[in-house]
Scaffold this active site. Sequence first.
Site, PDB file in Angstrom:
ATOM      1  N   ASN A   8       7.602  -3.900  35.385  1.00 23.31           N
ATOM      2  CA  ASN A   8       6.841  -3.364  36.501  1.00 23.31           C
ATOM      3  C   ASN A   8       5.855  -2.353  35.908  1.00 23.31           C
ATOM      4  OD1 ASN A   8       5.906  -2.010  38.742  1.00 23.31           O
ATOM      5  ND2 ASN A   8       7.893  -1.173  39.355  1.00 23.31           N
ATOM      6  N   LYS A  10       3.540  -0.712  37.329  1.00 14.48           N
ATOM      7  CA  LYS A  10       3.164   0.360  38.261  1.00 14.48           C
ATOM      8  C   LYS A  10       1.649   0.589  38.239  1.00 14.48           C
ATOM      9  CE  LYS A  10       7.815   2.088  37.964  1.00 14.48           C
ATOM     10  NZ  LYS A  10       8.733   3.213  37.977  1.00 14.48           N
ATOM     11  N   HIS A  93      10.524  -1.263  46.444  1.00 17.60           N
ATOM     12  CA  HIS A  93      10.705  -0.349  45.319  1.00 17.60           C
ATOM     13  C   HIS A  93      10.889   1.072  45.856  1.00 17.60           C
ATOM     14  CE1 HIS A  93       9.908   2.055  41.776  1.00 17.60           C
ATOM     15  NE2 HIS A  93      10.247   0.990  41.072  1.00 17.60           N
ATOM     16  N   GLU A  95       9.721   3.816  44.989  1.00 17.18           N
ATOM     17  CA  GLU A  95       8.479   4.586  45.135  1.00 17.18           C
ATOM     18  C   GLU A  95       7.775   4.206  46.439  1.00 17.18           C
ATOM     19  OE1 GLU A  95       6.921   3.640  41.235  1.00 17.18           O
ATOM     20  OE2 GLU A  95       8.543   4.824  40.366  1.00 17.18           O
ATOM     21  N   GLU A 165      18.301  -0.138  41.466  1.00 15.56           N
ATOM     22  CA  GLU A 165      17.591   0.919  40.747  1.00 15.56           C
ATOM     23  C   GLU A 165      17.971   2.281  41.326  1.00 15.56           C
ATOM     24  OE1 GLU A 165      13.788  -0.692  38.808  1.00 15.56           O
ATOM     25  OE2 GLU A 165      13.297  -0.320  40.879  1.00 15.56           O
ATOM     26  N   GLY A 171      12.295   6.485  35.681  1.00  7.12           N
ATOM     27  CA  GLY A 171      11.274   7.304  35.023  1.00  7.12           C
ATOM     28  C   GLY A 171      11.775   8.662  34.559  1.00  7.12           C
ATOM     29  N   SER A 211      15.121   3.540  33.632  1.00  5.54           N
ATOM     30  CA  SER A 211      15.138   3.971  32.226  1.00  5.54           C
ATOM     31  C   SER A 211      15.840   2.980  31.299  1.00  5.54           C
ATOM     32  CB  SER A 211      15.739   5.374  32.101  1.00  5.54           C
ATOM     33  OG  SER A 211      14.953   6.301  32.836  1.00  5.54           O
TER      34      SER A 211
HETATM   35  P1  PGA Z   1      11.638   3.013  34.544  1.00  9.02           P
HETATM   36  O1  PGA Z   1      11.197   2.310  35.934  1.00  9.02           O
HETATM   37  O2  PGA Z   1      12.076   1.911  33.621  1.00  9.02           O
HETATM   38  O3  PGA Z   1      10.394   3.703  34.059  1.00  9.02           O
HETATM   39  O4  PGA Z   1      12.743   3.951  34.861  1.00  9.02           O
HETATM   40  C1  PGA Z   1      11.951   1.276  36.495  1.00  9.02           C
HETATM   41  C2  PGA Z   1      11.360   0.860  37.821  1.00  9.02           C
HETATM   42  O5  PGA Z   1      10.935   1.720  38.599  1.00  9.02           O
HETATM   43  O6  PGA Z   1      11.288  -0.350  38.123  1.00  9.02           O
END
Ligand code: PGA
Length: 249
Positions: A8, A10, A93, A95, A165, A171, A211
Amino acid sequence: MKKYIAGNWKMHKTKAEAVELAKGLVEALKDGNHRYLIAPSFTALDAVSAVVKGSNIRLGAQNMSTDEQGAHTGEVSVLQLKDLGVETVILGHSERRHTYGETDEMINKKVKLALSHNLEVILCVGELLEEREAGKATAVCEQQIQDGLAGLSADDMKNVVIAYEPVWAIGTGKTATPEDADAMHKAIRAKLESLYNESVAKETTIQYGGSMKPANAAQLLAMPNIDGGLIGGAALKIDTFSAIGRFDK
Ligand code: PGA
């Protein structure tokens, strides 16, 4: 067993940067053993679509409108995604849920619309830190699954992937332990069994996200209920994403 490794991207990468990354990944993963997907920004989908065509990397989008078309300024429709060769859409997601206020009801509408146009859906679920600390993590994920999948048949589930997640792991560099992640994946399978049946519970791909990186991917992916990864930060570089994609080579 084949794992499903998804990147992803982003809100990163210009069109030229996206093309460069996609080209590098096509080369680095061409003899990989697993299923792969990359999800660039809308602005790079068209260009990346041409790069991954005919490769073992699927093209995904990161979001989609609740509506097929119409007066929705700034939104992108399922028809527009299909037109660019998108095969999969990431929905719900964290976010989108927590920064942009997407509700389970909106997410469910998107899931149904995407499936009706034969897109594969990656439905993201996951608890906030305070929900985990309050002992509510499983209940939160179960509710997001139930509401996100409302109205779907067992047959529809063939095109649905779940991504677990935990929001506190996205992140942040903090990863769920393989045991904690596996326990939640197991709980999600139990929920799918109660909503559908044993075969849906067994056959549904459940990715872990939060992560995931080359240093922890092999341990996470070795767990019996973890079928893949949804990767953010480590998906932005050829070497880190391909290292995860080739974690067992
Ligand atoms: P990350 O993001 O690997 O940077 O933690 C995962 C995601 O939001 O899909």
